[in-house]
Design a protein around this motif. Structure first.
Motif, PDB file in Angstrom:
ATOM      1  N   ASP A 110       0.800  -1.218   0.000  1.00 23.11           N
ATOM      2  CA  ASP A 110       0.000   0.000   0.000  1.00 23.11           C
ATOM      3  C   ASP A 110       0.836   1.272   0.000  1.00 23.11           C
ATOM      4  N   THR A 111       2.117   1.132  -0.363  1.00 22.51           N
ATOM      5  CA  THR A 111       2.973   2.300  -0.572  1.00 22.51           C
ATOM      6  C   THR A 111       3.702   2.110  -1.897  1.00 22.51           C
ATOM      7  N   TRP A 112       4.268   3.174  -2.408  1.00 26.23           N
ATOM      8  CA  TRP A 112       4.983   3.089  -3.693  1.00 26.23           C
ATOM      9  C   TRP A 112       6.202   2.190  -3.576  1.00 26.23           C
ATOM     10  N   GLN A 113       6.918   2.298  -2.451  1.00 28.20           N
ATOM     11  CA  GLN A 113       8.100   1.454  -2.264  1.00 28.20           C
ATOM     12  C   GLN A 113       7.700  -0.010  -2.115  1.00 28.20           C
ATOM     13  N   ALA A 114       6.622  -0.254  -1.388  1.00 37.75           N
ATOM     14  CA  ALA A 114       6.171  -1.636  -1.184  1.00 37.75           C
ATOM     15  C   ALA A 114       5.735  -2.268  -2.500  1.00 37.75           C
ATOM     16  N   LEU A 115       5.051  -1.502  -3.339  1.00 35.88           N
ATOM     17  CA  LEU A 115       4.636  -2.038  -4.638  1.00 35.88           C
ATOM     18  C   LEU A 115       5.847  -2.351  -5.503  1.00 35.88           C
ATOM     19  N   ALA A 116       6.843  -1.458  -5.490  1.00 28.94           N
ATOM     20  CA  ALA A 116       8.039  -1.661  -6.304  1.00 28.94           C
ATOM     21  C   ALA A 116       8.828  -2.885  -5.860  1.00 28.94           C
ATOM     22  N   GLN A 117       8.725  -3.239  -4.585  1.00 29.03           N
ATOM     23  CA  GLN A 117       9.494  -4.367  -4.054  1.00 29.03           C
ATOM     24  C   GLN A 117       8.667  -5.642  -3.948  1.00 29.03           C
ATOM     25  N   SER A 118       7.407  -5.595  -4.397  1.00 32.24           N
ATOM     26  CA  SER A 118       6.551  -6.783  -4.334  1.00 32.24           C
ATOM     27  C   SER A 118       6.817  -7.683  -5.536  1.00 32.24           C
ATOM     28  N   ASP A 119       6.121  -8.836  -5.569  1.00 29.68           N
ATOM     29  CA  ASP A 119       6.259  -9.746  -6.702  1.00 29.68           C
ATOM     30  C   ASP A 119       5.091  -9.591  -7.680  1.00 29.68           C
ATOM     31  N   ALA A 147      14.462   5.767  -8.200  1.00 28.70           N
ATOM     32  CA  ALA A 147      14.770   4.461  -7.611  1.00 28.70           C
ATOM     33  C   ALA A 147      13.509   3.605  -7.519  1.00 28.70           C
ATOM     34  N   ILE A 148      12.409   4.211  -7.135  1.00 24.70           N
ATOM     35  CA  ILE A 148      11.136   3.489  -7.070  1.00 24.70           C
ATOM     36  C   ILE A 148      10.741   2.988  -8.454  1.00 24.70           C
ATOM     37  N   LEU A 149      10.830   3.874  -9.442  1.00 26.50           N
ATOM     38  CA  LEU A 149      10.434   3.497 -10.806  1.00 26.50           C
ATOM     39  C   LEU A 149      11.368   2.454 -11.398  1.00 26.50           C
ATOM     40  N   ARG A 150      12.645   2.505 -11.016  1.00 20.64           N
ATOM     41  CA  ARG A 150      13.613   1.515 -11.507  1.00 20.64           C
ATOM     42  C   ARG A 150      13.313   0.140 -10.902  1.00 20.64           C
ATOM     43  N   ASP A 151      12.942   0.112  -9.610  1.00 18.15           N
ATOM     44  CA  ASP A 151      12.583  -1.156  -8.966  1.00 18.15           C
ATOM     45  C   ASP A 151      11.261  -1.694  -9.502  1.00 18.15           C
ATOM     46  N   LEU A 152      10.377  -0.806  -9.894  1.00 20.97           N
ATOM     47  CA  LEU A 152       9.064  -1.210 -10.390  1.00 20.97           C
ATOM     48  C   LEU A 152       9.133  -1.774 -11.806  1.00 20.97           C
ATOM     49  N   HIS A 153      10.060  -1.261 -12.596  1.00 18.63           N
ATOM     50  CA  HIS A 153      10.129  -1.578 -14.019  1.00 18.63           C
ATOM     51  C   HIS A 153      10.147  -3.080 -14.353  1.00 18.63           C
ATOM     52  N   PRO A 154      10.923  -3.928 -13.671  1.00 16.64           N
ATOM     53  CA  PRO A 154      10.947  -5.358 -14.040  1.00 16.64           C
ATOM     54  C   PRO A 154       9.607  -6.058 -13.830  1.00 16.64           C
ATOM     55  N   HIS A 155       8.715  -5.465 -13.036  1.00 12.22           N
ATOM     56  CA  HIS A 155       7.421  -6.090 -12.750  1.00 12.22           C
ATOM     57  C   HIS A 155       6.320  -5.631 -13.709  1.00 12.22           C
ATOM     58  N   VAL A 156       6.639  -4.639 -14.550  1.00 10.24           N
ATOM     59  CA  VAL A 156       5.618  -4.084 -15.437  1.00 10.24           C
ATOM     60  C   VAL A 156       5.355  -5.037 -16.598  1.00 10.24           C
TER      61      VAL A 156
END
Length: 342
Positions: free
Chosen positions: A153-162, A194-203
């Protein structure tokens, strides 16, 4: 006999004066089915389909015919700057309204309805008032949600989720690019990228349209969509298995508002003010939702606001006041170092 003739003439002249004065106070109009219809011309950046339904509803309710002139933001600013007295109102996105305010084109308007709107949704001196907003939310597939012990439920948590994530390409739509600028404004460049970079592989896919990420989640093609609330609520209303999560650390939003043009005639200004109050009403929300448009009202006194489950949603308070050159640089960097990075 002459005395009665004189009285009749005086009475007739009084009727003419009253009717003429009433039409001047009420704005320009025409007669339809024996009833004088007032007319109100509005410049807007909203698509015609967004405004047609509640214009028809307002005409039926108030006997005022609202004519919308859809324009792109830059064109609207140019047209409104020409001081055409026949155009009384602007209904547009916040950046357009802010530019017209800088040019001194609005007449401040305050009513009981606009006074209730929170300060961050309106211009501080009353030049314009926000009537609807559309936040970015996490649209989560209901089946996926049931598998989770902890909901991201946060931007960082979403970026680090599976989670498999769907989102709109920042280059494809204003609401999407506004998210990029808002993240940078709120968290700073380093953390936002950094958030967007972590999120990118999951998109799963960067889509071209705002509705497609929500559709992907509804069809099970993605687990979570980073999407506008209006599209998400539309799919929820249509029965898709989607739950809405509001980012606990805040989110970006698009704001639409209305301002009365100072060049308009007095009667048209009055009609414009009444229409702004209507836009903040439940009647306007009902008219919009009947056509599948789910913008959130800014009026906390409205029933629609009190019924909104996310009324305590956290919104980013740092406005992305970047220059066009800075925005272009941010987009270029995201495309080069994240979107198409190796």
């Amino acid at each position: 006999m002459r005395r009665y003739t004189t009285l009749l003439i005086v009475a007739f002249l009084l009727v003419v004066v009253v009717v003429t004065g009433s039409q001047q106070l009420a704005g320009s109009g025409h007669v339809e089915d024996g009833v004088t219809m007032r007319e109100l011309t509005v410049y807007t950046t909203l698509p015609a389909e967004h405004v047609a339904e509640f214009a028809a509803a307002y005409e039926k309710k108030s006997r005022v015919r609202v004519t919308f002139v859809p324009l792109a933001g830059s064109d609207l600013i140019e047209r409104a700057s020409k001081n055409d007295p026949t155009v009384a109102l602007v209904l547009a996105d916040a950046p357009t309204l802010e530019e017209l305010t800088r040019r001194g084109k609005f007449l401040p308007y305050v009513s009981e309805e606009t006074d209730a709107v929170p300060e961050h949704f309106k211009q501080e001196e009353g030049a314009w008032t926000g009537v609807w907003y559309d936040p970015i939310v996490f649209a989560v597939n209901s089946d996926y949600l049931r598998t989770l012990k902890v909901v991201p439920d946060t931007w960082q948590a979403l970026a680090q989720s599976d989670a498999r994530v769907g989102m709109t390409d920042f280059v494809a739509a204003d609401a999407a690019s506004n998210l990029l600028y808002s993240l940078i404004s709120q968290f700073g460049e380093v953390q936002a990228f950094a958030i967007l970079r972590d999120l990118h592989p999951h998109v799963v896919q960067y889509t071209k349209y705002l509705s497609n990420p929500v559709r992907q989640v509804g069809m099970g093609e993605a687990d979570v969509a980073v999407a506008v609330a209006s599209e998400t609520m539309r799919y929820v209303a249509d029965g898709y298995p989607i739950r809405i999560v509001y980012p606990a650390d805040g989110t970006a939003y698009s704001l639409g508002g209305a301002g009365i043009l100072a060049a308009a005639g007095e009667g048209d200004r009055q009609a414009a003010g009444e229409f702004i109050d209507y836009l903040l009403s439940d009647d306007a929300q009902t008219a919009l939702q009947s056509q599948g448009f789910y913008f959130l009202t800014t009026n906390p006194m409205a029933f629609a606001y009190r019924q909104f489950a996310g009324k305590n949603i956290v919104l980013f308070q740092q406005k992305p006041g970047f220059s066009e050159e800075q925005k272009k640089d941010f987009l270029d960097r995201w495309v080069k170092y994240i979107r198409f990075s190796q």
